[in-house]
Design a protein around this motif. Structure first.
Motif, PDB file in Angstrom:
ATOM      1  N   UNK A 114       0.816  -1.252   0.162  1.00 60.13           N
ATOM      2  CA  UNK A 114       0.089  -0.152   0.160  1.00 60.13           C
ATOM      3  C   UNK A 114       0.914   1.392  -0.109  1.00 60.13           C
ATOM      4  N   UNK A 115       2.052   1.190   0.501  1.00 57.18           N
ATOM      5  CA  UNK A 115       2.855   2.263   0.710  1.00 57.18           C
ATOM      6  C   UNK A 115       3.409   2.678  -0.812  1.00 57.18           C
ATOM      7  N   UNK A 116       3.588   1.353  -1.520  1.00 61.87           N
ATOM      8  CA  UNK A 116       4.156   1.723  -2.968  1.00 61.87           C
ATOM      9  C   UNK A 116       3.003   2.264  -3.707  1.00 61.87           C
ATOM     10  N   UNK A 117       1.969   1.978  -3.623  1.00 63.29           N
ATOM     11  CA  UNK A 117       0.586   2.542  -4.356  1.00 63.29           C
ATOM     12  C   UNK A 117       0.537   4.095  -3.895  1.00 63.29           C
ATOM     13  N   UNK A 118       0.690   4.118  -2.739  1.00 67.07           N
ATOM     14  CA  UNK A 118       0.657   5.668  -2.135  1.00 67.07           C
ATOM     15  C   UNK A 118       1.627   6.654  -2.810  1.00 67.07           C
ATOM     16  N   UNK A 119       2.782   5.961  -2.667  1.00 69.80           N
ATOM     17  CA  UNK A 119       3.846   6.858  -3.420  1.00 69.80           C
ATOM     18  C   UNK A 119       3.620   7.009  -4.722  1.00 69.80           C
ATOM     19  N   UNK A 120       2.918   6.066  -5.493  1.00 72.32           N
ATOM     20  CA  UNK A 120       3.120   6.288  -6.908  1.00 72.32           C
ATOM     21  C   UNK A 120       1.827   7.254  -7.262  1.00 72.32           C
ATOM     22  N   UNK A 121       0.856   7.623  -6.085  1.00 74.76           N
ATOM     23  CA  UNK A 121      -0.283   8.610  -6.370  1.00 74.76           C
ATOM     24  C   UNK A 121      -0.084   9.712  -5.843  1.00 74.76           C
ATOM     25  N   UNK A 122       1.147  10.184  -5.330  1.00 79.42           N
ATOM     26  CA  UNK A 122       1.727  11.327  -4.969  1.00 79.42           C
ATOM     27  C   UNK A 122       1.572  11.328  -3.277  1.00 79.42           C
ATOM     28  N   UNK A 123       1.218  10.077  -2.791  1.00 79.84           N
ATOM     29  CA  UNK A 123       1.156  10.181  -1.266  1.00 79.84           C
ATOM     30  C   UNK A 123       2.441   9.854  -0.660  1.00 79.84           C
ATOM     31  N   UNK A 124       2.289   9.042   0.425  1.00 76.36           N
ATOM     32  CA  UNK A 124       3.704   8.835   1.360  1.00 76.36           C
ATOM     33  C   UNK A 124       3.007   7.774   2.359  1.00 76.36           C
ATOM     34  N   UNK A 125       3.985   6.793   2.731  1.00 79.00           N
ATOM     35  CA  UNK A 125       3.751   6.071   3.854  1.00 79.00           C
ATOM     36  C   UNK A 125       4.951   6.081   4.921  1.00 79.00           C
ATOM     37  N   UNK A 126       4.597   5.856   6.299  1.00 75.59           N
ATOM     38  CA  UNK A 126       5.735   5.885   7.203  1.00 75.59           C
ATOM     39  C   UNK A 126       5.261   5.025   8.221  1.00 75.59           C
ATOM     40  N   UNK A 127       6.328   4.487   8.998  1.00 76.66           N
ATOM     41  CA  UNK A 127       6.108   3.828  10.245  1.00 76.66           C
ATOM     42  C   UNK A 127       6.117   4.994  11.363  1.00 76.66           C
ATOM     43  N   UNK A 128       6.197   6.150  11.089  1.00 80.14           N
ATOM     44  CA  UNK A 128       6.256   7.236  12.104  1.00 80.14           C
ATOM     45  C   UNK A 128       7.441   7.767  12.085  1.00 80.14           C
ATOM     46  N   UNK A 129       8.622   7.053  11.842  1.00 80.24           N
ATOM     47  CA  UNK A 129      10.027   7.567  11.745  1.00 80.24           C
ATOM     48  C   UNK A 129      10.563   7.528  10.604  1.00 80.24           C
ATOM     49  N   UNK A 130      10.382   6.465   9.655  1.00 75.29           N
ATOM     50  CA  UNK A 130      10.866   6.537   8.356  1.00 75.29           C
ATOM     51  C   UNK A 130       9.779   6.169   7.477  1.00 75.29           C
ATOM     52  N   UNK A 131      10.365   6.249   6.136  1.00 72.83           N
ATOM     53  CA  UNK A 131       9.350   5.456   5.036  1.00 72.83           C
ATOM     54  C   UNK A 131       9.217   3.983   5.123  1.00 72.83           C
ATOM     55  N   UNK A 132       8.196   3.697   5.035  1.00 74.52           N
ATOM     56  CA  UNK A 132       7.635   2.158   5.046  1.00 74.52           C
ATOM     57  C   UNK A 132       8.649   1.467   3.873  1.00 74.52           C
ATOM     58  N   UNK A 133       8.774   2.205   2.570  1.00 73.87           N
ATOM     59  CA  UNK A 133       9.388   1.395   1.670  1.00 73.87           C
ATOM     60  C   UNK A 133      10.860   1.293   1.818  1.00 73.87           C
ATOM     61  N   UNK A 134      11.572   1.934   2.858  1.00 71.79           N
ATOM     62  CA  UNK A 134      12.973   1.789   3.191  1.00 71.79           C
ATOM     63  C   UNK A 134      13.239   0.772   4.369  1.00 71.79           C
ATOM     64  N   UNK A 135      12.225   0.307   5.002  1.00 70.15           N
ATOM     65  CA  UNK A 135      12.363  -0.766   5.930  1.00 70.15           C
ATOM     66  C   UNK A 135      12.791  -2.063   5.377  1.00 70.15           C
ATOM     67  N   UNK A 136      14.030  -2.666   5.795  1.00 69.26           N
ATOM     68  CA  UNK A 136      14.698  -3.674   5.627  1.00 69.26           C
ATOM     69  C   UNK A 136      13.878  -4.749   6.535  1.00 69.26           C
ATOM     70  N   UNK A 137      13.110  -5.553   5.632  1.00 69.62           N
ATOM     71  CA  UNK A 137      12.106  -6.504   6.621  1.00 69.62           C
ATOM     72  C   UNK A 137      13.384  -7.738   7.348  1.00 69.62           C
ATOM     73  N   UNK A 138      13.071  -8.256   8.504  1.00 62.55           N
ATOM     74  CA  UNK A 138      13.876  -8.927   8.880  1.00 62.55           C
ATOM     75  C   UNK A 138      13.136 -10.460   9.084  1.00 62.55           C
ATOM     76  N   UNK A 139      11.757 -10.297   9.057  1.00 66.01           N
ATOM     77  CA  UNK A 139      11.139 -11.792   9.034  1.00 66.01           C
ATOM     78  C   UNK A 139       9.843 -11.573   8.435  1.00 66.01           C
TER      79      UNK A 139
END
Ligand code: AFP
Length: 343
Positions: free
Chosen positions: A291-316
């Protein structure tokens, strides 16, 4: 007669639109186009089952508990199976992962493997099924990292920035498929009379003036100070913005979709309700990143409150994350509040 023909000429099926997209990329092999078409087909099947759920007496709960500790709905299982079965034999995927399963879903040995991996939440918002409320399927496609053979966990632990395609199918008053391959967000509405998704919302952009905020306000006393103050801001308490209207369905796809078209912010913050879920309820790979990917593509943004969701490196595979998604300035505002109030 002429008008009818004229209308027909205007109709763009999802297949035609995918092919048009593919033509812009002479290097494309058509695998992604076909994968998206397979997902659209799965959406149509799930849509038909969802619409007939009451009639077919398949509503209601099973006794099973999934790995998220939630009761599994029969429609959940069905949607999960449809997504898997329609994609397991095509040779386009190296492996799949579903929000309903703890481990990866391998491609059966008798079928070839391919260059993409697919993650999906087969039926998000399933606690709404029994009340005839909108629900949705969310999907995310990445290019595999391993060179060949069965897909491995490492192929799935990629940040959202690496998404090749993402989208959702919303089973609401009509069924819609909304997706992006990084070239804008496009929405299609299922015409049940012809059984095909037709282009209805090309190049969706989040309106600049937001209308709504969407959050489960019932949990407010469990939020951080920053999120609490942010909620006051959204309600116009310090007169920085005009108070937004509150709308909350409790189906992420439906809440996201409304705010995508009308402008606004959806959030599911970290809370203190369950010490086992300090990051809130939503899953990074199955819900937040696509959904973060879609939001950015539509001119919006998604965050976990501190950084972009799209930049979070998943661990699990099933990690959870707070999610704030919608108009860019509204999401940047919560980052500001969290920086100021939450240590
Ligand atoms: P269910 O699939 O269990 O209904 O959960 C839906 C969901 O993951 C997401 O679609 C909603 O935004 C969110 O949970 C709603 O959670 P709350 O009921 O805690 O508000």
């Amino acid at each position: 007669m002429q008008t009818e023909l004229g209308d027909l000429v205007e109709i763009t099926t999802i297949e035609r639109f995918f092919l048009l997209g593919q033509k812009q990329h002479p290097e494309a092999t058509g695998v992604l186009t076909n994968l998206l078409y397979d997902i659209a087909l799965a959406g149509k099947v799930i849509s038909s089952k969802t619409n007939r759920a009451g009639l077919a007496e398949i509503l209601g709960r099973t006794d099973e508990i999934n790995i998220q500790g939630e009761v599994v709905q029969k429609l959940d299982q069905l949607a999960d199976l449809v997504m898997y079965r329609l994609n397991d034999h095509t040779g386009r995927l190296a492996a799949m992962a579903s929000e309903e399963h703890e481990d990866l879903l391998p491609i059966p040995k008798k079928f070839p493997t391919g260059k993409y991996i697919l993650l999906f939440d087969p039926l998000d918002g399933s606690s709404n099924i029994d009340f005839n409320m909108p629900i949705g399927t969310i999907f995310a496609v990445y290019q595999r990292l391993t060179p060949s053979g069965p897909g491995q966990l490492v192929d799935f632990l990629q940040p959202g920035r690496k998404l090749v395609a993402a989208g959702y199918i919303l089973y609401g008053s009509s069924t819609m498929l909304v997706y992006s391959t990084g070239e804008g967000v496009h929405g299609f509405t299922l015409d049940p009379s012809v059984g095909e998704f037709l282009l209805s919302h090309p190049f969706i952009r989040i309106p600049e003036v937001p209308a709504y905020f969407s959050v489960n306000l019932g949990y407010r006393k469990n939020w951080s100070e920053g999120v609490d103050h942010y909620t006051d801001y959204l309600q116009g308490e310090n007169r920085e913005i005009k108070a937004l209207s509150l709308r909350y369905v409790g189906s992420l796809v439906a809440d996201f979709h409304r705010n995508l078209l009308a402008g606004g912010v959806f959030y599911y913050p970290a809370d203190t309700i369950d010490p086992n879920k300090p990051q809130g309820k939503l899953r990074l790979l199955y819900e937040a990143a696509p959904l973060a990917f879609l939001a950015e593509q539509a001119g919006g943004y998604a965050s976990n409150g501190r950084m972009s969701i799209l930049d979070i490196q998943p661990e699990t595979l099933h990690q959870r994350t707070p999610l704030f998604v919608g108009n860019k300035f509204l999401v940047e505002k919560v980052e500001e509040y969290i920086r100021r109030y939450d240590t």
